[in-house]
Write a protein that holds these residues in place. Structure first.
Motif, short mmCIF file in Angstrom:
data_model
loop_
_atom_site.label_atom_id
_atom_site.label_comp_id
_atom_site.label_asym_id
_atom_site.label_seq_id
_atom_site.Cartn_x
_atom_site.Cartn_y
_atom_site.Cartn_z
N CYS A 90 60.97 9.97 7.83
CA CYS A 90 62.26 10.03 7.55
C CYS A 90 62.63 10.81 6.24
CB CYS A 90 63.00 9.02 8.07
SG CYS A 90 62.65 7.52 6.94
N VAL A 91 61.65 10.34 5.26
CA VAL A 91 62.10 10.54 3.80
C VAL A 91 61.72 11.82 3.40
CG1 VAL A 91 61.39 9.89 1.32
CG2 VAL A 91 62.02 8.09 3.08
N THR A 92 60.47 12.33 3.76
CA THR A 92 59.86 13.65 3.52
C THR A 92 60.72 14.65 4.08
OG1 THR A 92 58.36 13.41 5.22
CG2 THR A 92 57.69 12.81 3.01
N VAL A 93 61.24 14.64 5.25
CA VAL A 93 61.93 15.75 5.84
C VAL A 93 63.33 16.25 5.47
CG1 VAL A 93 60.89 15.54 8.22
CG2 VAL A 93 63.10 14.43 7.74
N CYS A 94 63.82 15.06 4.58
CA CYS A 94 65.37 15.30 4.13
C CYS A 94 65.23 16.64 3.12
CB CYS A 94 65.69 14.08 3.31
SG CYS A 94 67.34 14.13 2.49
N LEU A 120 67.99 15.50 10.71
CA LEU A 120 66.55 15.64 10.72
C LEU A 120 65.97 14.43 10.43
CD1 LEU A 120 65.21 18.27 11.55
CD2 LEU A 120 64.69 18.59 9.10
N CYS A 121 66.42 13.36 9.72
CA CYS A 121 65.71 12.18 9.37
C CYS A 121 65.39 11.38 10.75
CB CYS A 121 66.14 11.35 8.18
SG CYS A 121 67.88 11.23 8.41
N SER B 77 64.47 22.37 3.74
CA SER B 77 64.64 22.96 2.53
C SER B 77 63.84 24.15 2.12
CB SER B 77 64.33 21.81 1.49
OG SER B 77 64.85 22.31 0.15
N ARG B 78 62.54 24.15 2.36
CA ARG B 78 62.04 25.44 2.47
C ARG B 78 62.58 26.80 3.08
NH1 ARG B 78 56.26 22.45 3.65
NH2 ARG B 78 56.24 21.15 1.79
N GLU B 79 63.20 26.39 4.57
CA GLU B 79 63.56 27.24 5.15
C GLU B 79 64.68 28.37 4.57
OE1 GLU B 79 66.32 26.14 8.38
OE2 GLU B 79 65.44 27.72 9.87
#
Lengths: 252, 293
Positions: A90-94, A120-121, B77-79
């Protein structure tokens, strides 16, 4: 910021004893009570007194039936909240850095003023630990009561998460998993604490203690012999009375 | 997963727009002046329109600018970074074509690469989700890229390329469905591993945590329409691939026929994208017994 720390000084988390949880939902209520008026946005309810109530909760209690190959089924109450994973997806997708894992104690938190409410998280969490608040439109999750555990305005006995403090069965334990001698580490080792969904690779910190095996006795009923059916046909005086009454008009 | 209209429109329409930008960046069709202007307007309306639609599903769209910060870890974010870079670079390249009649090739290639990267990052947002086994595969970004470039080829009037790209996309789409149907079972995540109670015996839900619904069930427990999935798949295949391919095989197909091919393709892509979400099952559904595994 949303890259995960390689290690944390402490690994604070919960041990939940599925053997002693009675499924009373007191932890759900105390969690909602504390967290709706403390850290971050309140936990809103929608249509609370109407036909279709719903709301934001950081802790929910499921109940499952487990049927072994032999013997009786067991009913297991199953409280579920954030597991403060070491490898928290959940942290890395933020995208904004609103979600983060604290280096000092491993607690996973949301900085609500940076949350864009993309959700997303919650998609990335396999445990359903994150819920978007329908009123505030930001992501809510268990904070491990970060505003209680370090709060010197509270009596020392209250410096644990609200769910742990309130549990009447003593089924919830709070401590540091990085310390091998802590209460939670000892409990996990003694009782064979389990990870949820280990195949997801999230390395959850919280552990669940499986229900203990029930004592087994032979299926003996000591009262059964005394409960043989009474004589179907009455004897003696009762037998005469039965016959006499049957013979009377309207007797049968 | 809940098939949010904003996200379906975004990924379908933006995909087409960036697909067209890829072809324009590579110099196909080789146009300048007003004709180039029309092509770029179409591409930007689709790409930017889709991006704007995607902000509709944000809780706080006014903070969207913050989403450019975490490109080190976050595919979303990359998107964002790729999309904005692609739009800026292609705007410069387009200005050259439209106003100066000059083709700044390097800029075009860079814009095409960034447009491809944008579509790839969109696919990776879904493919990274271990929690949704149907998406968690390299075929997801491959399919997104194929749809985008094939759709872009139709819009760019590259019919020979479009013909073969559509065939390739159709094969990828069918493969994605075929693999996806067994993905949850193959992932190894069951109610037994979700509760850790599998050692004791067979686990089944007895009581849900609440009588009403919640965010998780609304977002992840989507089940309506799955029973029509097979029919919708056929509709998607016919609209997205069969109709455009047949039109391309017709002799003397004019602008009208091309318009029909484009519209049919867009409707097919929208249907396929709806299924992409509606059919995807999130493992959290196991806790709620929305899927008996």
């Amino acid at each position: 910021m949303t890259t995960l720390p390689t290690s944390t000084q402490k690994k604070l988390g919960l041990v939940i004893d599925l053997d002693t949880c009675v499924g009373c939902h007191a932890c759900v209520v105390s969690c909602k009570g504390w967290n709706t008026e403390n850290y971050g946005a309140p936990l809103s309810d929608q249509d609370p007194y109407g036909a279709a109530p719903s709301g934001t909760f950081l802790n929910r209690v499921h109940s499952y039936e487990v049927q072994p190959d032999h013997g009786q089924a067991a009913l297991v109450h199953f409280p579920k909240s954030c597991l403060h994973c070491e490898d928290a997806p959940c942290v890395t997708v933020c995208p904004t850095g609103a979600s983060y894992k604290r280096v000092e104690d491993g607690i996973v938190l949301v900085n609500e003023s940076d949350c864009i409410g993309c959700g997303l998280c919650a998609w990335a969490c396999p445990y359903g630990a994150r819920e978007m608040d329908a009123e505030e439109k930001v992501m809510k999750k268990c904070t491990l009561c970060v505003d209680r555990i370090y709060n010197e305005n509270l009596p020392e006995v209250d410096r644990v998460p609200a769910c742990v403090r309130t549990c009447p069965a003593g089924a919830r334990h709070f401590g540091d998993f990085a310390d091998p001698d802590s209460n939670v580490s000892v409990l996990t080792a003694e009782r064979g604490g389990i990870e949820l969904m280990p195949e997801q690779g999230t390395k959850p910190v919280n552990r669940y203690l499986p229900p203990r095996a029930r004592d087994r006795t032979e299926d003996v009923d000591i009262l059964a012999p005394f409960l043989d059916p009474i004589a179907a046909e009455p004897q003696g005086f009762m037998g005469w009375l039965d016959k006499a009454l049957t013979a009377m008009p309207g007797g049968r | 997963m809940h098939p949010a209209p904003s996200v379906i429109i975004f990924s379908s329409v933006s995909g087409l727009g960036f697909g067209l930008l890829v072809w324009l960046g590579l110099g196909f069709p080789d146009v300048t002046g007003m004709v180039a202007f029309v092509f770029f307007v179409v591409a930007y309306v689709l790409a930017v329109g889709g991006l704007l639609a995607s902000t509709a599903h944000l809780g706080h769209p006014e903070r969207a600018i913050k989403a450019f910060r975490q490109w080190r870890s976050s595919w979303l974010s990359r998107e964002g970074v790729c999309a904005v870079s692609a739009l800026i670079v292609m705007a410069l390249y387009g200005a050259g074509l439209v106003f100066f009649g000059a083709s700044w090739t390097i800029l075009g290639y860079l814009g095409a690469a960034l447009s491809l990267a944008t579509v790839f990052t969109t696919g990776m947002i879904y493919a990274q989700m271990k929690t949704v086994p149907r998406w968690n595969h390299f075929l997801t970004p491959a399919m997104f890229l194929a749809y985008s470039v094939a759709g872009g080829a139709i819009l760019a009037n590259r019919w020979t390329d479009a013909f073969f790209l559509l065939l390739l996309t159709a094969v990828l789409q069918i493969t994605v469905w075929w693999r996806g149907d067994t993905a949850l079972a193959a992932s190894g995540t069951t109610l037994a591993t979700a509760t850790g109670l599998g050692e004791m015996g067979g686990v089944r839900p007895f009581e849900p945590p609440h009588t009403g619904t919640n965010y998780l069930l609304n977002e992840f427990g989507y089940q309506i329409g799955r029973k029509h999935a097979q029919k919708l798949r056929i509709i998607a295949l016919v609209l997205a691939f069969v109709v455009p391919l047949v039109i391309m095989l017709l002799p003397h197909a004019g602008h009208m026929a091309a318009g029909v091919a484009v519209l049919s393709h867009i409707c097919g892509v929208l249907t396929s994208r709806w299924l992409f979400f509606a059919e995807a099952e999130h493992v959290v559904g196991l806790y709620y017994g929305t899927r008996a595994v």
